[in-house]
Every structure is written in C-alpha cells, then in structure tokens.
Design a protein around this motif. Structure first.
Motif, PDB file in Angstrom:
ATOM      1  N   LEU A 257       0.833  -1.207   0.000  1.00 12.51           N
ATOM      2  CA  LEU A 257       0.000   0.000   0.000  1.00 12.51           C
ATOM      3  C   LEU A 257       0.866   1.254   0.000  1.00 12.51           C
ATOM      4  O   LEU A 257       0.564   2.227  -0.705  1.00 12.51           O
ATOM      5  N   GLU A 258       1.937   1.249   0.775  1.00 10.14           N
ATOM      6  CA  GLU A 258       2.825   2.410   0.813  1.00 10.14           C
ATOM      7  C   GLU A 258       3.469   2.632  -0.557  1.00 10.14           C
ATOM      8  O   GLU A 258       3.526   3.763  -1.051  1.00 10.14           O
ATOM      9  N   PHE A 259       3.937   1.560  -1.195  1.00  9.56           N
ATOM     10  CA  PHE A 259       4.525   1.651  -2.531  1.00  9.56           C
ATOM     11  C   PHE A 259       3.501   2.190  -3.533  1.00  9.56           C
ATOM     12  O   PHE A 259       3.800   3.081  -4.331  1.00  9.56           O
ATOM     13  N   SER A 260       2.284   1.682  -3.473  1.00  8.27           N
ATOM     14  CA  SER A 260       1.231   2.118  -4.391  1.00  8.27           C
ATOM     15  C   SER A 260       0.873   3.589  -4.190  1.00  8.27           C
ATOM     16  O   SER A 260       0.697   4.332  -5.157  1.00  8.27           O
ATOM     17  N   MET A 261       0.779   4.028  -2.936  1.00 11.05           N
ATOM     18  CA  MET A 261       0.452   5.425  -2.664  1.00 11.05           C
ATOM     19  C   MET A 261       1.579   6.352  -3.106  1.00 11.05           C
ATOM     20  O   MET A 261       1.328   7.439  -3.623  1.00 11.05           O
ATOM     21  N   ASP A 262       2.835   5.926  -2.918  1.00  6.19           N
ATOM     22  CA  ASP A 262       3.959   6.737  -3.388  1.00  6.19           C
ATOM     23  C   ASP A 262       3.900   6.904  -4.905  1.00  6.19           C
ATOM     24  O   ASP A 262       4.099   8.003  -5.431  1.00  6.19           O
ATOM     25  N   ASN A 263       3.622   5.807  -5.614  1.00  8.67           N
ATOM     26  CA  ASN A 263       3.515   5.883  -7.075  1.00  8.67           C
ATOM     27  C   ASN A 263       2.344   6.762  -7.501  1.00  8.67           C
ATOM     28  O   ASN A 263       2.460   7.535  -8.455  1.00  8.67           O
ATOM     29  N   LEU A 264       1.228   6.655  -6.818  1.00  7.48           N
ATOM     30  CA  LEU A 264       0.071   7.483  -7.143  1.00  7.48           C
ATOM     31  C   LEU A 264       0.405   8.964  -6.941  1.00  7.48           C
ATOM     32  O   LEU A 264       0.067   9.805  -7.777  1.00  7.48           O
ATOM     33  N   THR A 265       1.077   9.281  -5.852  1.00  9.19           N
ATOM     34  CA  THR A 265       1.458  10.662  -5.577  1.00  9.19           C
ATOM     35  C   THR A 265       2.400  11.190  -6.650  1.00  9.19           C
ATOM     36  O   THR A 265       2.241  12.313  -7.134  1.00  9.19           O
ATOM     37  N   GLN A 266       3.392  10.389  -7.044  1.00 15.42           N
ATOM     38  CA  GLN A 266       4.325  10.800  -8.092  1.00 15.42           C
ATOM     39  C   GLN A 266       3.589  11.001  -9.418  1.00 15.42           C
ATOM     40  O   GLN A 266       3.843  11.974 -10.133  1.00 15.42           O
ATOM     41  N   ASP A 267       2.679  10.073  -9.750  1.00 17.03           N
ATOM     42  CA  ASP A 267       1.918  10.208 -10.991  1.00 17.03           C
ATOM     43  C   ASP A 267       1.041  11.449 -10.960  1.00 17.03           C
ATOM     44  O   ASP A 267       0.902  12.143 -11.966  1.00 17.03           O
ATOM     45  N   GLN A 268       0.449  11.722  -9.819  1.00 13.92           N
ATOM     46  CA  GLN A 268      -0.406  12.906  -9.675  1.00 13.92           C
ATOM     47  C   GLN A 268       0.402  14.172  -9.936  1.00 13.92           C
ATOM     48  O   GLN A 268      -0.039  15.058 -10.662  1.00 13.92           O
ATOM     49  N   ASN A 269       1.590  14.248  -9.374  1.00 11.63           N
ATOM     50  CA  ASN A 269       2.442  15.417  -9.591  1.00 11.63           C
ATOM     51  C   ASN A 269       2.871  15.522 -11.049  1.00 11.63           C
ATOM     52  O   ASN A 269       2.925  16.626 -11.604  1.00 11.63           O
ATOM     53  N   LYS A 270       3.183  14.394 -11.685  1.00  7.07           N
ATOM     54  CA  LYS A 270       3.567  14.402 -13.096  1.00  7.07           C
ATOM     55  C   LYS A 270       2.422  14.902 -13.964  1.00  7.07           C
ATOM     56  O   LYS A 270       2.634  15.693 -14.885  1.00  7.07           O
ATOM     57  N   ILE A 271       1.219  14.444 -13.686  1.00  4.44           N
ATOM     58  CA  ILE A 271       0.051  14.865 -14.470  1.00  4.44           C
ATOM     59  C   ILE A 271      -0.174  16.364 -14.308  1.00  4.44           C
ATOM     60  O   ILE A 271      -0.433  17.076 -15.281  1.00  4.44           O
ATOM     61  N   ARG A 272      -0.056  16.868 -13.097  1.00  2.00           N
ATOM     62  CA  ARG A 272      -0.217  18.305 -12.863  1.00  2.00           C
ATOM     63  C   ARG A 272       0.846  19.102 -13.628  1.00  2.00           C
ATOM     64  O   ARG A 272       0.553  20.126 -14.232  1.00  2.00           O
ATOM     65  N   GLU A 273       2.093  18.614 -13.584  1.00  2.00           N
ATOM     66  CA  GLU A 273       3.170  19.302 -14.300  1.00  2.00           C
ATOM     67  C   GLU A 273       2.908  19.292 -15.800  1.00  2.00           C
ATOM     68  O   GLU A 273       3.096  20.310 -16.475  1.00  2.00           O
ATOM     69  N   GLN A 274       2.488  18.153 -16.340  1.00  2.00           N
ATOM     70  CA  GLN A 274       2.227  18.056 -17.775  1.00  2.00           C
ATOM     71  C   GLN A 274       1.080  18.973 -18.187  1.00  2.00           C
ATOM     72  O   GLN A 274       1.135  19.602 -19.242  1.00  2.00           O
ATOM     73  N   MET A 275       0.053  19.040 -17.377  1.00  2.00           N
ATOM     74  CA  MET A 275      -1.074  19.928 -17.675  1.00  2.00           C
ATOM     75  C   MET A 275      -0.616  21.384 -17.660  1.00  2.00           C
ATOM     76  O   MET A 275      -1.011  22.172 -18.510  1.00  2.00           O
TER      77      MET A 275
END
Length: 192
Positions: free
Chosen positions: A98-116
């Motif tokens: 769960l910790e690994f999955s949440m870290d990846n989700l957080t990183q993906d969320q930041n990447k999506i915001r940056e790309q937008m």
C-alpha cells in the motif's frame, strides 16, 4: 512527504483532548488533518502511558473524513478486502504494498499536474475550470427547466396562482416554460 525535521509531538490526554506541544495549544482531528495535508509530520503519544498512538489517531482522521458527505475515498470493496487481510498470511506484505502504491500514485499525480501546466499553462487550466463551471451551470439550469414541477414552482415564486382549466392551462404553462427556457439558453449562449 517526510521531511528532515523532527515530527511535531501531540499528546492525547484521558479526556480525549489533543495537545500540540509545538504551539502549546489544544487541537482537533481536523487540525491534525490539516497538518497532514500541509506535509507536516507528527507523532501522537498517550499522555499517561507514553505509548505511540499515531496510527490510531490517523485512522480516526480517515474515519472522520469518510463520514463526511461526498468525501468517500475508500471503496467498500477495498475496505472489505483490507479487513480480509488481517490475520492472513499476506498481512505482512500489505503495508509495504500500500505504501509503494500510494507513493507511485502521488508521483503520478504530480507528473500529471506538471504536464497539464506545461501543455496549457496555469491560466489555461483556470479557464478550463471556469468553462466547466459555466457548462455545469447551463446544464443545471436546462435540467431544472425540464422538471415537471418547475412551472408550478416558478409561478409560486412569482406570486401567481397556478393555472386552472385542466389540460389547456397546463399546456399553456408548458409553452410559457418552454419559451422561458429558450430565452435563458439564448442568453447563456450569448454570454459565452
């Protein structure tokens, strides 16, 4: 979002009050949720026994958030599966997964915001959000006008008596309501 500085110490007293040692003031679960959202780490100790009760306080915050209307983040199927893992041979792996999955989700969320932001700029995102709000307002207004009780409610709000005369009166109300809807849609279209 762990930081290098020491976590803030919160003490929980027998009367269930939480004391923030950094600010020398009592805090609520909502205050602690704000600290988490702001990336500030804290630990909670039972004031009498000295036990670390951070996990149970964080679980209380999640429970409070899940209890709010429209704040459901954890699907029921997920909660059931999580309960099934307690006492299971996989229990030791679940926290790390769960910790690994949440870290990846957080990183993906930041990447999506940056790309937008790169693709559209912050002004474009604000304009997109404003357009979305305008579209929802127009949709809501159009949907309200199709409500079969809208004519009676509109007449009542204008202080008029409801139309009498059976179907002819109702047909007249529907025609008037349809004309009002057309006028409103035309005004909304012109505002764009």
């Amino acid at each position: 979002m762990a930081s290098d500085k020491e976590p803030t110490v919160i003490k929980k007293y027998a009367n269930r009050r939480l004391y923030h040692t950094g600010t020398s003031s009592y805090v609520t679960l909502e205050d602690l949720a704000g600290l988490v959202r702001n990336g500030e780490d804290f630990v909670v100790y039972d004031a009498k026994s000295g036990d670390d009760i951070t996990r149970s306080v964080l679980a209380q915050i999640i429970f409070e958030e899940e209890s709010k209307d429209g704040q459901n983040l954890l699907p029921i199927a997920f909660l059931r599966q999580l309960i099934r893992f307690y006492g299971d041979s996989m229990q030791a792996l679940v926290p790390r997964y769960l910790e690994f999955s949440m870290d990846n989700l957080t990183q993906d969320q930041n990447k999506i915001r940056e790309q937008m932001s790169k693709a559209f700029g912050t002004g474009a995102i604000d304009a997109l959000q404003a357009q979305t709000r305008a579209n929802m307002a127009m949709f809501t207004e159009a949907f309200r006008l199709f409500n079969p009780f809208a004519a009676a409610a509109a007449a009542k709000s204008r202080g008029e008596a409801p139309a009498k005369g059976g179907e002819n009166g109702e047909l007249g109300d529907l025609k008037r309501e349809l004309n009002e809807m057309r006028e409103r849609l035309d005004r909304l279209a012109k505002e764009k």
